[in-house]
Design an enzyme around this catalytic site. Structure first.
Site, PDB file in Angstrom:
ATOM      1  N   LYS A  22     -54.342  17.032 -21.629  1.00 27.04           N
ATOM      2  CA  LYS A  22     -55.287  16.371 -21.662  1.00 27.04           C
ATOM      3  C   LYS A  22     -55.035  14.824 -21.205  1.00 27.04           C
ATOM      4  O   LYS A  22     -55.912  14.408 -20.188  1.00 27.04           O
ATOM      5  CB  LYS A  22     -55.782  15.873 -23.081  1.00 27.04           C
ATOM      6  CG  LYS A  22     -56.651  14.685 -23.433  1.00 27.04           C
ATOM      7  CD  LYS A  22     -56.866  14.389 -24.716  1.00 27.04           C
ATOM      8  CE  LYS A  22     -56.034  13.532 -25.662  1.00 27.04           C
ATOM      9  NZ  LYS A  22     -56.086  12.162 -25.207  1.00 27.04           N
ATOM     10  N   ASN A  23     -53.882  14.409 -21.227  1.00 25.02           N
ATOM     11  CA  ASN A  23     -53.359  13.004 -20.614  1.00 25.02           C
ATOM     12  C   ASN A  23     -52.742  12.917 -19.210  1.00 25.02           C
ATOM     13  O   ASN A  23     -52.248  11.897 -18.894  1.00 25.02           O
ATOM     14  CB  ASN A  23     -52.256  12.421 -21.709  1.00 25.02           C
ATOM     15  CG  ASN A  23     -52.866  12.045 -23.145  1.00 25.02           C
ATOM     16  OD1 ASN A  23     -54.195  12.274 -23.193  1.00 25.02           O
ATOM     17  ND2 ASN A  23     -52.219  11.868 -24.057  1.00 25.02           N
ATOM     18  N   CYS A 116     -59.379   1.255 -31.582  1.00 16.10           N
ATOM     19  CA  CYS A 116     -59.902   2.200 -32.079  1.00 16.10           C
ATOM     20  C   CYS A 116     -58.861   2.595 -33.061  1.00 16.10           C
ATOM     21  O   CYS A 116     -58.549   1.642 -33.895  1.00 16.10           O
ATOM     22  CB  CYS A 116     -59.625   3.288 -30.978  1.00 16.10           C
ATOM     23  SG  CYS A 116     -57.999   3.772 -30.810  1.00 16.10           S
ATOM     24  N   ARG A 121     -55.259  -1.583 -28.999  1.00 11.82           N
ATOM     25  CA  ARG A 121     -55.381  -1.118 -27.571  1.00 11.82           C
ATOM     26  C   ARG A 121     -55.728  -2.001 -26.605  1.00 11.82           C
ATOM     27  O   ARG A 121     -56.743  -2.027 -25.999  1.00 11.82           O
ATOM     28  CB  ARG A 121     -56.607  -0.011 -27.808  1.00 11.82           C
ATOM     29  CG  ARG A 121     -56.083   1.136 -28.710  1.00 11.82           C
ATOM     30  CD  ARG A 121     -54.942   1.934 -28.594  1.00 11.82           C
ATOM     31  NE  ARG A 121     -54.836   2.848 -27.666  1.00 11.82           N
ATOM     32  CZ  ARG A 121     -55.204   4.131 -27.366  1.00 11.82           C
ATOM     33  NH1 ARG A 121     -56.216   4.609 -28.532  1.00 11.82           N
ATOM     34  NH2 ARG A 121     -54.956   4.790 -26.378  1.00 11.82           N
ATOM     35  N   ASP A 124     -54.497  -5.960 -21.463  1.00 15.00           N
ATOM     36  CA  ASP A 124     -53.967  -7.107 -20.736  1.00 15.00           C
ATOM     37  C   ASP A 124     -52.939  -6.616 -19.598  1.00 15.00           C
ATOM     38  O   ASP A 124     -53.110  -7.413 -18.551  1.00 15.00           O
ATOM     39  CB  ASP A 124     -53.365  -8.216 -21.624  1.00 15.00           C
ATOM     40  CG  ASP A 124     -51.955  -7.349 -22.521  1.00 15.00           C
ATOM     41  OD1 ASP A 124     -52.367  -6.667 -22.947  1.00 15.00           O
ATOM     42  OD2 ASP A 124     -51.114  -7.804 -22.395  1.00 15.00           O
ATOM     43  N   LEU A 125     -52.340  -5.677 -19.626  1.00 11.98           N
ATOM     44  CA  LEU A 125     -51.417  -5.224 -18.824  1.00 11.98           C
ATOM     45  C   LEU A 125     -52.088  -4.653 -17.525  1.00 11.98           C
ATOM     46  O   LEU A 125     -51.743  -4.820 -16.519  1.00 11.98           O
ATOM     47  CB  LEU A 125     -50.284  -4.239 -19.395  1.00 11.98           C
ATOM     48  CG  LEU A 125     -49.281  -4.841 -20.489  1.00 11.98           C
ATOM     49  CD1 LEU A 125     -48.511  -3.966 -20.874  1.00 11.98           C
ATOM     50  CD2 LEU A 125     -48.734  -6.181 -19.698  1.00 11.98           C
ATOM     51  N   ASP A 305     -47.619  10.444 -30.102  1.00 10.13           N
ATOM     52  CA  ASP A 305     -48.702  11.390 -30.381  1.00 10.13           C
ATOM     53  C   ASP A 305     -48.279  12.838 -30.922  1.00 10.13           C
ATOM     54  O   ASP A 305     -49.186  13.552 -31.561  1.00 10.13           O
ATOM     55  CB  ASP A 305     -49.468  11.977 -29.007  1.00 10.13           C
ATOM     56  CG  ASP A 305     -49.969  11.033 -28.191  1.00 10.13           C
ATOM     57  OD1 ASP A 305     -49.955  11.073 -27.106  1.00 10.13           O
ATOM     58  OD2 ASP A 305     -50.196   9.977 -28.751  1.00 10.13           O
ATOM     59  N   ARG A 397     -61.579  16.226 -29.350  1.00  9.48           N
ATOM     60  CA  ARG A 397     -61.522  15.590 -28.015  1.00  9.48           C
ATOM     61  C   ARG A 397     -60.184  16.072 -27.559  1.00  9.48           C
ATOM     62  O   ARG A 397     -60.097  15.867 -26.095  1.00  9.48           O
ATOM     63  CB  ARG A 397     -60.762  13.988 -28.520  1.00  9.48           C
ATOM     64  CG  ARG A 397     -62.139  13.247 -29.075  1.00  9.48           C
ATOM     65  CD  ARG A 397     -61.622  11.876 -29.326  1.00  9.48           C
ATOM     66  NE  ARG A 397     -60.990  11.668 -28.284  1.00  9.48           N
ATOM     67  CZ  ARG A 397     -59.834  10.664 -28.602  1.00  9.48           C
ATOM     68  NH1 ARG A 397     -59.411  10.353 -29.792  1.00  9.48           N
ATOM     69  NH2 ARG A 397     -58.946  10.200 -27.554  1.00  9.48           N
TER      70      ARG A 397
HETATM   71  C1  EPZ Z   1     -51.593   6.684 -23.464  1.00 14.12           C
HETATM   72  O1  EPZ Z   1     -52.568   5.900 -24.146  1.00 14.12           O
HETATM   73  C2  EPZ Z   1     -52.155   8.092 -24.039  1.00 14.12           C
HETATM   74  N1  EPZ Z   1     -53.544   8.349 -23.752  1.00 14.12           N
HETATM   75  C3  EPZ Z   1     -51.988   8.081 -25.667  1.00 14.12           C
HETATM   76  O2  EPZ Z   1     -52.319   9.469 -26.252  1.00 14.12           O
HETATM   77  C4  EPZ Z   1     -50.671   7.783 -25.961  1.00 14.12           C
HETATM   78  O3  EPZ Z   1     -50.501   7.759 -27.419  1.00 14.12           O
HETATM   79  C5  EPZ Z   1     -50.085   6.623 -25.400  1.00 14.12           C
HETATM   80  O4  EPZ Z   1     -50.234   6.512 -24.035  1.00 14.12           O
HETATM   81  C6  EPZ Z   1     -48.458   6.241 -25.656  1.00 14.12           C
HETATM   82  O5  EPZ Z   1     -47.733   7.511 -25.100  1.00 14.12           O
HETATM   83  C7  EPZ Z   1     -54.004   8.756 -22.605  1.00 14.12           C
HETATM   84  O6  EPZ Z   1     -52.818   8.904 -21.698  1.00 14.12           O
HETATM   85  C8  EPZ Z   1     -55.270   9.096 -22.204  1.00 14.12           C
HETATM   86  P1  EPZ Z   1     -50.034   2.789 -23.609  1.00 14.12           P
HETATM   87  P2  EPZ Z   1     -52.656   4.372 -23.493  1.00 14.12           P
HETATM   88  O7  EPZ Z   1     -50.865   1.901 -22.770  1.00 14.12           O
HETATM   89  O8  EPZ Z   1     -52.174   4.480 -22.252  1.00 14.12           O
HETATM   90  C9  EPZ Z   1     -49.511  -1.532 -25.407  1.00 14.12           C
HETATM   91  C10 EPZ Z   1     -53.699  10.941 -27.533  1.00 14.12           C
HETATM   92  O9  EPZ Z   1     -53.552  10.918 -28.859  1.00 14.12           O
HETATM   93  N2  EPZ Z   1     -50.293  -2.116 -24.369  1.00 14.12           N
HETATM   94  O10 EPZ Z   1     -48.982   3.532 -23.293  1.00 14.12           O
HETATM   95  O11 EPZ Z   1     -53.558   3.460 -23.998  1.00 14.12           O
HETATM   96  C11 EPZ Z   1     -50.359  -0.935 -26.529  1.00 14.12           C
HETATM   97  O12 EPZ Z   1     -50.980  -1.762 -27.582  1.00 14.12           O
HETATM   98  C12 EPZ Z   1     -53.631   9.524 -27.120  1.00 14.12           C
HETATM   99  O13 EPZ Z   1     -53.754  11.754 -26.643  1.00 14.12           O
HETATM  100  C13 EPZ Z   1     -50.145  -3.439 -24.386  1.00 14.12           C
HETATM  101  O14 EPZ Z   1     -49.890  -4.258 -24.850  1.00 14.12           O
HETATM  102  O15 EPZ Z   1     -51.301   3.920 -24.148  1.00 14.12           O
HETATM  103  C14 EPZ Z   1     -49.175   0.051 -27.202  1.00 14.12           C
HETATM  104  O16 EPZ Z   1     -48.531  -0.481 -28.204  1.00 14.12           O
HETATM  105  C15 EPZ Z   1     -53.502   8.351 -28.172  1.00 14.12           C
HETATM  106  N3  EPZ Z   1     -51.029  -3.755 -23.235  1.00 14.12           N
HETATM  107  C16 EPZ Z   1     -48.262   0.379 -25.949  1.00 14.12           C
HETATM  108  O17 EPZ Z   1     -48.667  -0.745 -25.058  1.00 14.12           O
HETATM  109  C17 EPZ Z   1     -51.992  -2.975 -22.215  1.00 14.12           C
HETATM  110  O18 EPZ Z   1     -52.430  -3.504 -21.307  1.00 14.12           O
HETATM  111  C18 EPZ Z   1     -48.457   1.866 -25.468  1.00 14.12           C
HETATM  112  O19 EPZ Z   1     -49.950   2.040 -24.965  1.00 14.12           O
HETATM  113  C19 EPZ Z   1     -51.893  -1.758 -22.433  1.00 14.12           C
HETATM  114  C20 EPZ Z   1     -50.925  -1.061 -23.699  1.00 14.12           C
END
Ligand code: EPZ
Length: 418
Positions: A22-23, A116, A121, A124-125, A305, A397
């Site tokens: 999926k990811n 969510c 979520r 900012d980055l 995950d 999903r």
């Molecule tokens: C991806 O989400 C995955 N989703 C998530 O899988 C997965 O849990 C996550 O990466 C971590 O591995 C998809 O790929 C579609 P992140 P993403 O940005 O990109 C912080 C599932 O169950 N952060 O790596 O949203 C954030 O708060 C889903 O399949 C910022 O601070 O995750 C978190 O603590 C759930 N600022 C950390 O980074 C930002 O702009 C990791 O988030 C973005 C993120």
């Protein structure tokens, strides 16, 4: 709304073929609008997140159709830069459409995705990276408006290795002018899969899967036929199911290198795991020592995950386990439901302390997110007696044919509509 009715307590025997990730598929779909030529994704899973992302592409003016399990995408007539808010809210990961929509149209508009069930979520980055590439960003009434005369390569340092932000910046960079360097990039295997896909379209991306990704912008990208990588989280979910229920399971179409952290944990608790080519075989007696500690980390650490599924396993292990969720603020919503099944868990902030019990008892439980729903299903399949797991929209999903695959393995599970 649908629910599972499950008669638990039976070991699992048999084979299961793992779906495409999926990811990985979601960013590949976002990347498909970077070319006017035909894109084909083979073995494309018809899970809800993918169908929602396809809905977004359709709203942008792309033509999409399935030919068997291959998805064909023609973006030559794509005209809209507005990502539909209903779908964007439904699918948080639509935020990484921003990079590719801006690269295609020079502008983008998307509803602020908001939090969510597993945490705040933030994005900012994502926005900081795009701004550094000369994107003008304004926010009004819950919408994010992006515009850019020409995307320019930039040297971007991510405060944390965000998967989505890494992917968004890569998607914006592949046709930007000059070089883009992403430092402290996420190292998840799905990033390397995105790199392989883009390079097959004629992009110049290197370093995917490491903490530094370099992109040299090109003028044009061509079409591609591609088979996404297998889903490491689905594979991990079935391995944990085997460890919880006992029996013997053969997983086909996997890449064990992508779930080394889980395989090590399961071997530590006496599961017998053998890896050969793209197959993983697991044998488990159903009696488990406790994993002691499970701490989620960015890749290659233990994946967040698989935290909920591992928590369910810890509930029926001998001894106690400390689960620490470092990635997301509220990713323990499965805990109260596991307690309803007789689990002994204490949560304090990002930590859950689990004292193993001999077995869980069937109960009526409610899923509130994707991986928590999968964890509750595994708990119900291993428990004594009958359970129901309500609101399968979360599981749908990310898992294709979940109850069918579990039934083939000997689980007594059926879906009912309520
Ligand atoms: C991806 O989400 C995955 N989703 C998530 O899988 C997965 O849990 C996550 O990466 C971590 O591995 C998809 O790929 C579609 P992140 P993403 O940005 O990109 C912080 C599932 O169950 N952060 O790596 O949203 C954030 O708060 C889903 O399949 C910022 O601070 O995750 C978190 O603590 C759930 N600022 C950390 O980074 C930002 O702009 C990791 O988030 C973005 C993120």
């Amino acid at each position: 709304m649908d629910k599972y009715i499950i008669e638990g307590g039976k070991p699992l025997y048999g084979e299961v073929e793992i779906q495409s990730a999926k990811n990985a598929v979601l960013p590949l779909l976002a990347a498909s609008i970077l070319t006017d030529e035909r894109v084909v994704l083979h073995r494309c899973p018809r899970i809800r997140d993918v169908m929602n992302m396809i809905g977004i592409l359709d709203e942008l003016g792309c033509k999409t159709r399935f030919e068997g399990d291959s998805l064909v995408i023609d973006s030559s007539d794509a005209v809209s830069h507005e990502i539909p808010s209903a779908l964007a809210k439904e699918l948080r990961s639509s935020i990484f459409m921003l990079g590719s929509v801006i690269a295609r149209f020079g502008k983008a508009r998307i509803a602020y995705p908001g939090g969510c069930d597993i945490g705040l979520r933030p994005i900012d980055l994502h926005l900081k990276g795009l701004k550094s590439m000369s994107v003008e960003i304004t926010e009004d009434g819950g919408y994010i408006n992006c515009s850019c005369v020409k995307l320019k390569g930039a040297d971007v340092l991510l405060d944390c290795p965000s998967v989505g932000a890494t992917e968004n910046i890569i998607l914006a960079a592949v046709k930007a002018s000059g070089y883009t360097v992403i430092r402290n990039a996420a190292k998840e295997p799905e990033i390397l899969d995105l790199q392989n896909f883009l390079n097959a379209m004629g992009a110049k991306v290197a370093g995917g899967g490491t903490s530094t990704v370099v992109v040299c912008g090109v003028k044009k990208l061509g079409g591609v036929e591609y088979t996404p990588m297998p889903d490491r989280i689905e594979a991990g979910t079935f391995l944990i199911a085997s460890a919880m229920c006992g029996g013997e399971m053969l997983l086909k179409r996997t890449d064990a290198n992508n779930i080394v952290s889980l395989i090590h944990k399961l071997r530590e608790i006496s599961c017998k795991i053998a890896v050969k080519d793209d197959k993983i075989e697991i044998k488990s007696s159903g009696v488990r020592k406790s994993p002691k500690i499970v701490e989620t980390m960015p890749y290659p650490g233990f994946p967040t995950d698989l935290q909920a599924q591992m928590t369910a396993l810890a509930c029926i292990s001998e001894g106690s386990t400390l689960i620490v969720e470092n990635l997301f603020e509220t990713r323990f919503k499965h805990v109260p439901e596991l307690i309803r099944m007789g689990a002994d868990i204490t949560v304090r902030g990002r930590a859950a302390f689990v004292r193993g019990v001999k077995t869980l008892k069937g109960a009526d439980v409610v899923a509130s997110d994707l991986r928590g729903g999968a964890a509750l299903t595994l708990a119900a399949i291993s428990a004594e007696g009958q359970s129901s797991v309500t609101d399968l929209s979360h599981i749908d999903r990310g898992y294709s044919d979940f109850e069918y695959k579990l039934t083939e393995l000997g689980a007594k599970i059926r879906r009912v509509h309520i």
